[in-house]
Design a protein around this motif. Sequence first.
Motif, PDB file in Angstrom:
ATOM      1  N   GLY A 112      46.301  44.660   1.812  1.00 24.22           N
ATOM      2  CA  GLY A 112      47.049  43.562   2.413  1.00 24.22           C
ATOM      3  C   GLY A 112      48.222  43.157   1.552  1.00 24.22           C
ATOM      4  O   GLY A 112      48.262  43.411   0.346  1.00 24.22           O
ATOM      5  N   ASN A 113      49.166  42.482   2.223  1.00 22.89           N
ATOM      6  CA  ASN A 113      50.382  42.083   1.525  1.00 22.89           C
ATOM      7  C   ASN A 113      50.269  40.689   0.932  1.00 22.89           C
ATOM      8  O   ASN A 113      50.910  40.387  -0.072  1.00 22.89           O
ATOM      9  CB  ASN A 113      51.579  42.136   2.490  1.00 22.89           C
ATOM     10  CG  ASN A 113      51.824  43.555   2.988  1.00 22.89           C
ATOM     11  OD1 ASN A 113      51.628  44.518   2.245  1.00 22.89           O
ATOM     12  ND2 ASN A 113      52.255  43.684   4.243  1.00 22.89           N
ATOM     13  N   THR A 114      49.486  39.826   1.577  1.00 23.59           N
ATOM     14  CA  THR A 114      49.355  38.450   1.085  1.00 23.59           C
ATOM     15  C   THR A 114      47.957  38.243   0.527  1.00 23.59           C
ATOM     16  O   THR A 114      47.048  39.052   0.720  1.00 23.59           O
ATOM     17  CB  THR A 114      49.617  37.450   2.223  1.00 23.59           C
ATOM     18  OG1 THR A 114      48.617  37.627   3.241  1.00 23.59           O
ATOM     19  CG2 THR A 114      51.010  37.670   2.816  1.00 23.59           C
ATOM     20  N   ALA A 115      47.805  37.119  -0.150  1.00 25.26           N
ATOM     21  CA  ALA A 115      46.501  36.798  -0.750  1.00 25.26           C
ATOM     22  C   ALA A 115      45.456  36.561   0.326  1.00 25.26           C
ATOM     23  O   ALA A 115      44.282  36.938   0.170  1.00 25.26           O
ATOM     24  CB  ALA A 115      46.628  35.570  -1.654  1.00 25.26           C
ATOM     25  N   GLU A 116      45.862  35.948   1.444  1.00 22.37           N
ATOM     26  CA  GLU A 116      44.907  35.690   2.536  1.00 22.37           C
ATOM     27  C   GLU A 116      44.436  36.996   3.150  1.00 22.37           C
ATOM     28  O   GLU A 116      43.236  37.166   3.445  1.00 22.37           O
ATOM     29  CB  GLU A 116      45.557  34.796   3.585  1.00 22.37           C
ATOM     30  CG  GLU A 116      45.850  33.388   3.065  1.00 22.37           C
ATOM     31  CD  GLU A 116      46.433  32.529   4.170  1.00 22.37           C
ATOM     32  OE1 GLU A 116      46.620  33.073   5.281  1.00 22.37           O
ATOM     33  OE2 GLU A 116      46.706  31.350   3.899  1.00 22.37           O
ATOM     34  N   GLU A 117      45.359  37.944   3.341  1.00 24.16           N
ATOM     35  CA  GLU A 117      44.977  39.232   3.903  1.00 24.16           C
ATOM     36  C   GLU A 117      44.025  39.975   2.962  1.00 24.16           C
ATOM     37  O   GLU A 117      43.035  40.570   3.405  1.00 24.16           O
ATOM     38  CB  GLU A 117      46.222  40.089   4.169  1.00 24.16           C
ATOM     39  CG  GLU A 117      47.093  39.572   5.298  1.00 24.16           C
ATOM     40  CD  GLU A 117      48.291  40.454   5.537  1.00 24.16           C
ATOM     41  OE1 GLU A 117      48.420  41.461   4.793  1.00 24.16           O
ATOM     42  OE2 GLU A 117      49.089  40.162   6.436  1.00 24.16           O
ATOM     43  N   GLN A 118      44.338  39.904   1.700  1.00 24.66           N
ATOM     44  CA  GLN A 118      43.466  40.583   0.732  1.00 24.66           C
ATOM     45  C   GLN A 118      42.076  39.953   0.710  1.00 24.66           C
ATOM     46  O   GLN A 118      41.072  40.661   0.646  1.00 24.66           O
ATOM     47  CB  GLN A 118      44.100  40.525  -0.666  1.00 24.66           C
ATOM     48  CG  GLN A 118      45.367  41.349  -0.795  1.00 24.66           C
ATOM     49  CD  GLN A 118      45.972  41.236  -2.175  1.00 24.66           C
ATOM     50  OE1 GLN A 118      45.428  40.570  -3.043  1.00 24.66           O
ATOM     51  NE2 GLN A 118      47.130  41.885  -2.373  1.00 24.66           N
ATOM     52  N   ARG A 119      42.015  38.612   0.812  1.00 22.08           N
ATOM     53  CA  ARG A 119      40.722  37.940   0.807  1.00 22.08           C
ATOM     54  C   ARG A 119      39.933  38.274   2.064  1.00 22.08           C
ATOM     55  O   ARG A 119      38.719  38.515   2.009  1.00 22.08           O
ATOM     56  CB  ARG A 119      40.940  36.433   0.690  1.00 22.08           C
ATOM     57  CG  ARG A 119      39.644  35.658   0.428  1.00 22.08           C
ATOM     58  CD  ARG A 119      39.883  34.160   0.346  1.00 22.08           C
ATOM     59  NE  ARG A 119      40.905  33.825  -0.641  1.00 22.08           N
ATOM     60  CZ  ARG A 119      42.115  33.370  -0.350  1.00 22.08           C
ATOM     61  NH1 ARG A 119      42.459  33.183   0.926  1.00 22.08           N
ATOM     62  NH2 ARG A 119      42.980  33.098  -1.295  1.00 22.08           N
TER      63      ARG A 119
END
Length: 1465
Positions: A112-119
């Motif tokens: 993911g590109n953002t922290a939310e996507e990664q989480r």
Amino acid sequence: RRLHNATNNLFPVDGAGLFRRLSQTIERIFDDMDTVDPRLLAESAEDDDMQEVHPRLLISKSRLQDLSMETAKLKAMGLLCQLPKKTLVRLLSILEPNIRNGVHATPCKSIGNTAEEQRWNRDNQLGRVATATDAALTAMNIMTAPYMPKAVYLDDVMERSAQLLCRQLANTIFPEYDLVYKVPSSTKKKGVKGKNRWLMNHMILQLYNKLNVMVNQWVELVRLQPLTDTTILQISSVGVSPFFVENVRELQLSSIKLTTALFSKYDKHRALILEDIFQSLARLPTSKQNLRNYRYPTPRKQNTGLQYVQMVSALMLQMIQAIVHLPEPYQGELSEEQTAKEESTQKQVDELQVINSYDCAVRTGQNFLSVFLKKCASKSDETDYRPLFENFIHDLLATVNKPEWPASEMLLSVLGRLLVHTFSTKSTEMSLRVASLDYLGVVAAKLRRDAVTSNTDVATVRNLLKRLEELSTNAIKLIERLECLLLAYLRRHSPADPSLMLIAILYSRLILFYFVCSGSPSCLKLQHSHSTVQFAHNFYIGQWLRDASVEFQQVQQQENVDIDTQTIAAQTCQAKKGSVLNLMTTSAVAAALLSQLIKLSAKNVHKRDSEMAAGLTVEDAMLLSRHLASTRQFSRAFDCYLSYILRVREESAVALRTRAIKCLAEVVAVDPSIMSRTDIAKGVRQSLVDSSTSVREAAIDLVGRFILLKPELVPHYYDMLSARIMDTGVSVRKRVIRILRDLCHEHPQLPQLTDACVKMIRRVNDEDGIKKLVHEVFMKMWFTPVHSHDAGLLRNKALLITDIVAANRDHGYEWIEQLFKNLIDTSVPNPQVELACKQIVDCLVQHVILFEQDKPSGKPKTKERSVRLVATVQTLVQLARIRPRLLVNHVMTLQPYLATKCETPDDLQTVHGVCRVLELAVPLMEHPSEAFLATVEEDMMRMILTHRLHVVSAAIASLGAITCYVTNNYKLIWDCFQKMCNYLSNARITHEKNPSALFQTKHFKQLLRALYIIGHFSKTFDFDNEKLKGKATICVKEKVYDCIYYFTRLDRGNPDAEELCTFAMRSLGLLMIQDPNMMFLPTTRDLYKSLLSPSQSSDKLKKQVLLNLQTYLQTEDVKMQAATEASIKKAKHSASAEQSIKEIKDVSSGMASSVMQLFLKEVLESFFHHHSILRHAALHTIYLTLQQGLVHPVQCVPYLIAAASDTDPVMHKEASQQLTELNKRYVGFVHTKALQGLRLAFQLQTYIQPRSEVIRGYYEATIPSLDDTMGAKCSHLYQMVRSDRKHRRALLISILNLFDDTVKTDLEMLLFLADNLAHFPYHTLDEPLFLISQVEVYVSVSGSNVLQSFKEQKSMKKSSKHRRSSDEGSAGESSSDDDESETEEDTLRHRLPDKDAAIEDFAQASLACLLLLWVKQHLKTAFGLKDSKIHQYSTTEVNKANDKQCHRKKSDIKFQPTQVVDHIK
């Protein structure tokens, strides 16, 4: 089935409810799967590489969690087997895609590109892994449940579970718990900075616990069901990988059980498992190579620092122990029809099975250690396995003789053999050989420590048994029954052999009590340790059964033994084997029943822990294990290992020999008493004289370290240690001095203390570092003031000083005088030293008084008292030379000793010493009484006229000092001198009239005394001074010279005349000290040169001339130093003073230089004499000359080279020191005169060796200062030039030039040179290789010339006459062999040259070539050089390999050209 029914009766309600809920859950899952399209199921089954499974095929998370928990509970109750087989098989088939769905999930990978996507992606991946893990746990619960049908063991499900476990450990758990496995993220994470990285969220922790449970389930499955090769490889990887990860200790413990189970069951995969371990070790970071996380039980009293070992070490030990298998116990009752024969056959089969499995364990351990050690030696791998191997060895040593680790002892035995083979193989890399020797030393030290600390007292073991039999009996009936069964068996079959009794004891108590009950606070821990205990138990049985079988075979193979004795021994061995077999069966039954008991009655077992803890403790178990191991091969291998370590001293590699001594030091550190062993003493003695300095240093450290701890070892090693104070290595001498210093400080009562101090004092003129060390030793020991109340310490110090002075009585006091001068007479006065000197002087004088007071009246002094008195007086003399003012207050005390009757040599020494003290101290007295001075003068004059000559010189010197500086009573001196001169003149007149009348006994002795007194008076006083001769106009010196010279020219036909001439020469020399110009008189010059010429037959007169020159040089040196000091004190460092000092030095040295240049040639030629006393006198004269710089040193260098080849140790040492100093001061002098020195060395040997012997150029242990037992006589010359390649090669080439046939060198000298070439101390490999290459060149050229010249001179006459007569004599018949040989000899003789001189020249030239060839062969043998190495050598190319240090393989090989020696004879 009874067990199953019993468990159902225990949990009737809960089991039924769980079973009902599980059945309902399974039905719902089946209903959901019935709605799935069959084609979807088929596609899912065909596509094995699908990373994500279709959602319709997945079971919900909640249902999987329920399945996992419910199946686990029903498995524990034993009810899971009641489900129908078809239901279980279908459920496992449905679980397989659910497991597969989490195999490829990667929660730790940032997507993911953002922290939310990664989480979100992380949580999604964790959810997949969690559901897959629950599915896998459910499947494992089903497959590991008891009484399951074979149909449930689906290979696909097992393989998927193994894949899930392997990948999630590597991709999720390891990165989260260990930062080394963490994959760096491309994006920066934002979070709390202070949070620990390995403390993950709740889902990661749950996953870790579930995977750990799954590993334990795999352990059960491995034991229940055979696995495919693919599954085994995956599971073995799971079992090995956690050992190299931090913070996963629980997982590591589970992995040990899993890997051990695989290693025990699948023998074909053992090599792959070991290779996987090695590959994992290679990838291990350096920071993790020393991690020790596995804790093993240790006694409470023991240091807790040794409680941990590496997980890999624990794994290897358990895998080795797991290989030993015992036969399955027979749990049914024996039928009455079973015969004893069948039982015996079964025992033989069981014995063979156990022994084979134990042998397999030994082979596996040997293969593992061999591979490990080979990897340490491998240069291709980038990984350095040596730290890992060293850690493994330390773990083996930590666990050896521990009850739980019987394999450690076996591995150490194998390791010992491997290490010995490794460091003994010369082709192995040197660093690995050194490391192997070091490891063997660690193992040997551990063996010795166990032998010293282990309590092998049988009474202690019996007391332990007595205590164990008094244990509480309030326990479970089954355990009571098992215990009573074993004890009754042991009592019935207990043999007389105590070792077998210990075996039985260890089995009955160690296995049943200690292994199971000791230190087990919970049932879970019991289950965890049960497999480890069982493997150790099996290994013990296999080990002891193997020992009993080997012992039985040895008994059967014995020869020359009584049949009855052999039969009894065989029966005893059979009884041991039978007892072990019976015990093996009983123990196996007990272990099996005990396993069931743990599962059924965990609570009761927990209650009995406290009662059993008072029985067999950890200390008791270790005692039994250590005592049992003391009879095995490894515990008895100490002597073998020690012999191998000592044998390394024969190796040529210096690093190995040095390491061997250090290993020996590690062993001795454990038990210093073994230093008294003969083999160790012999090895240390040889190491102390090793050719390498580092080896000698290590040996010195070894000896010094332990004689300080064990003073009783001093008599064994003191002589070896003290001899090394003369070592050629500076570092060795320093170590010896430090050890002797510590010995003096810590053990002042040792009888060797005096000799140690004497040897240290004699190094006072050594190298600066050693000189400083000696000064520090004696500054602290002697010249540190003592408190006034500590009179005993001061007395001991004074007595020690006198003992040392007494010990130097026969060798002179120069070293002590030099030491006192260096410590006391410093440029900056030290008040502490001055006070200490005053205390010593006062104490010494007090002891002189005490000696007289304690002497019984009317009884003579004993020898000991006389020696002590002489030593005390001599000590006062040495101190008075430096600080005479300290003796001023004691002059009155010492003066009465002048009246001593000189009856013994000790009395003479005492009076002589008192005279010297008075000479130095009386002139410093302030206002001495006239009565005292008159008494002193009277005593001195009486001694001059009546005492022995040794005292006369001291009395005249003392009287001269008192007269010149105090009394000025010159009339007394003049009257005595005139009286002696008149007597001498009358004797001359008498001799002119009647020569024989002069040699009457009474007149002869008076004449000798008169000559002696006149000489010393002339040296001390200038009688041409007006203070002495008054207004007389005569020249006293000339009159005295004429009278003395007359007696030097007497006919020396008888011994008395020679003695008279000798006294006259001594007196003449003393007279010329007062006026050196007399030496330039033609009469004096001709007299000295004629006496020093080789044609002079009187050795006494030649020696006296040399002594006269020495006395003159010494006196001039003292005068110059005194004048310099006086000028400095007077002028206080002014410029005029410096100029006057320079003038004094120039005048004095100019006169002495002229004198020595006048007689230098004759003095140098005096080197060549068959008496060593004359050679030493000549050398000492040259030493004084060079020390004062009176002649150019280059003309003395060849003679010093010759003197250094002298076999007399004193000559060799002094000449070598002079050469070394000259070589440092004047670079190149020694090199330019080397060849001339070799010629003179050969000339000197013609005087030293008897004429009947052939002169050789090597010595055999005749020069103690050299460490080798054999060497070249001119070795010191080569040692000085070998450091420079150019000078070294020039010397060798110049020596080889003498072998040229055109030089015509004498064959005896060529033999002398060849001996030196063969025995020179070559240091690098380049030196013998260069000599060999040059020898080949010289032989090829010179040999061809010799052959060609001989062919040219060979007669070309035809031997037709001989042939014709031979044909006529043998016509018609065959000639005999003797006639043919005679004919051939005549033919050859006829063709030889007519002159014998040509044949002699050819023989000598050919022998010269052969000498060089024999030198070449000798060097090849001595240094182990091969022809290939010699042919590859080039004199022009620089090869660093040839600059390495070389050593002779055999230092005692002699160069023996027998043909040359016979030809010379």
